[in-house]
Design an enzyme around this catalytic site. Sequence first.
Site, mmCIF file in Angstrom:
data_model
loop_
_atom_site.group_PDB
_atom_site.id
_atom_site.type_symbol
_atom_site.label_atom_id
_atom_site.label_comp_id
_atom_site.label_asym_id
_atom_site.label_seq_id
_atom_site.Cartn_x
_atom_site.Cartn_y
_atom_site.Cartn_z
ATOM 1 N N CYS B 87 0.843 -1.208 0.000
ATOM 2 C CA CYS B 87 0.000 0.000 0.000
ATOM 3 C C CYS B 87 0.879 1.259 0.000
ATOM 4 O O CYS B 87 1.548 1.532 -0.987
ATOM 5 C CB CYS B 87 -0.964 -0.058 1.177
ATOM 6 S SG CYS B 87 -2.345 1.089 1.011
ATOM 7 N N HIS B 199 -3.477 -5.686 1.045
ATOM 8 C CA HIS B 199 -2.808 -5.883 2.334
ATOM 9 C C HIS B 199 -2.730 -7.350 2.745
ATOM 10 O O HIS B 199 -3.621 -7.840 3.444
ATOM 11 C CB HIS B 199 -3.594 -5.130 3.422
ATOM 12 C CG HIS B 199 -3.408 -3.651 3.365
ATOM 13 N ND1 HIS B 199 -2.366 -3.003 3.968
ATOM 14 C CD2 HIS B 199 -4.156 -2.688 2.773
ATOM 15 C CE1 HIS B 199 -2.461 -1.697 3.762
ATOM 16 N NE2 HIS B 199 -3.537 -1.470 3.031
ATOM 17 N N GLU B 201 -0.909 -8.577 5.014
ATOM 18 C CA GLU B 201 -0.740 -8.667 6.480
ATOM 19 C C GLU B 201 -2.085 -8.570 7.206
ATOM 20 O O GLU B 201 -2.178 -8.926 8.371
ATOM 21 C CB GLU B 201 0.242 -7.586 6.970
ATOM 22 C CG GLU B 201 -0.334 -6.195 7.171
ATOM 23 C CD GLU B 201 -0.616 -5.432 5.876
ATOM 24 O OE1 GLU B 201 -0.541 -6.032 4.783
ATOM 25 O OE2 GLU B 201 -0.942 -4.236 5.956
#
Lengths: 81, 222
Positions: B87, B199, B201
């Site tokens: 990002c 994302h 994560e």
Amino acid sequence: MKAKIYITYKDGILDPQGNTVSKALVNIGLEKVDSVLYGKYIEMTFSGVTKEEAEELTDQACRKLLANHNTEKYRFEVVAE
Amino acid sequence: MIRFAVLVFPGSNCDHDAYIVLKNLPHSTVDFVWHKERDLSRYDAIVIPGGFSYGDYLRAGAIARFSPIMEAVVVAANRGKPIIGICNGFQILVEADLLPGALIANKDLKFLSQSVTLKTGTVNSVFTRKLTPGQQLTMPIAHKQGNYSAHPDTLKQLQDDDRIAFTYAPVNGGNPNGSAMDIAGIISEKRNVLGMMPHPERASDPLLGSVDGRSIFESIIG
């Protein structure tokens, strides 16, 4: 000494803000607006430099930070305050 | 054991998410590294997390790119260490010219916070080697400037060199932000730098609804 810097998208780069503002202008009755190019305006001031030095510094600032060479183009003028 | 560094800039906000994922994975250790540091030589892999470094002033990633730590990131990139920018991390990597192109405003100017389905492109990279070509992954996006834009020659080069890591799959509305060629993530010429807008994560724990992102970190660990 003052630099006036204008940064806009290069031709062919999608300008979503320009497109949206353009549509909004037509919506409020300004049908003759063909297109809008949405950019940034930046002023920088200098002291103790010649006009040529100020132009060189401004060009460096644009190349290194202010404009993204992939998507943006810039032009500027240096004027005495 | 792979030693990860998660970089922290003023305004990073996905640093802890990445840290926790890496801390919990086997065969990995992880440290936060503040952006004023200048040395990353003791780490094997680097994560540039999401967030709004320097408030996205000027352009997203444009100021962070000049943080002291970025010189160490360039050194690490040249040494072939894996570097993943997620990002805002992707935005910083393109501003630093470690990846080509630019990330401009989403086509409808909205901040998009939603789940997307990705299609895996190349599996010839340290980030995607545990995936299969075409494999679909579900994970969130959360950005306003994620519209990947590049010169047509650059786009062709990415395609010819098999450097497109992920595209937005044509399901659930497909490409959400207007990215050229539906690009969600690309890798560098030397194949050791990955930038991606989604994302992983935030999709590495069953509690969060998807663990599809974990395979990217597991690929790096090997």
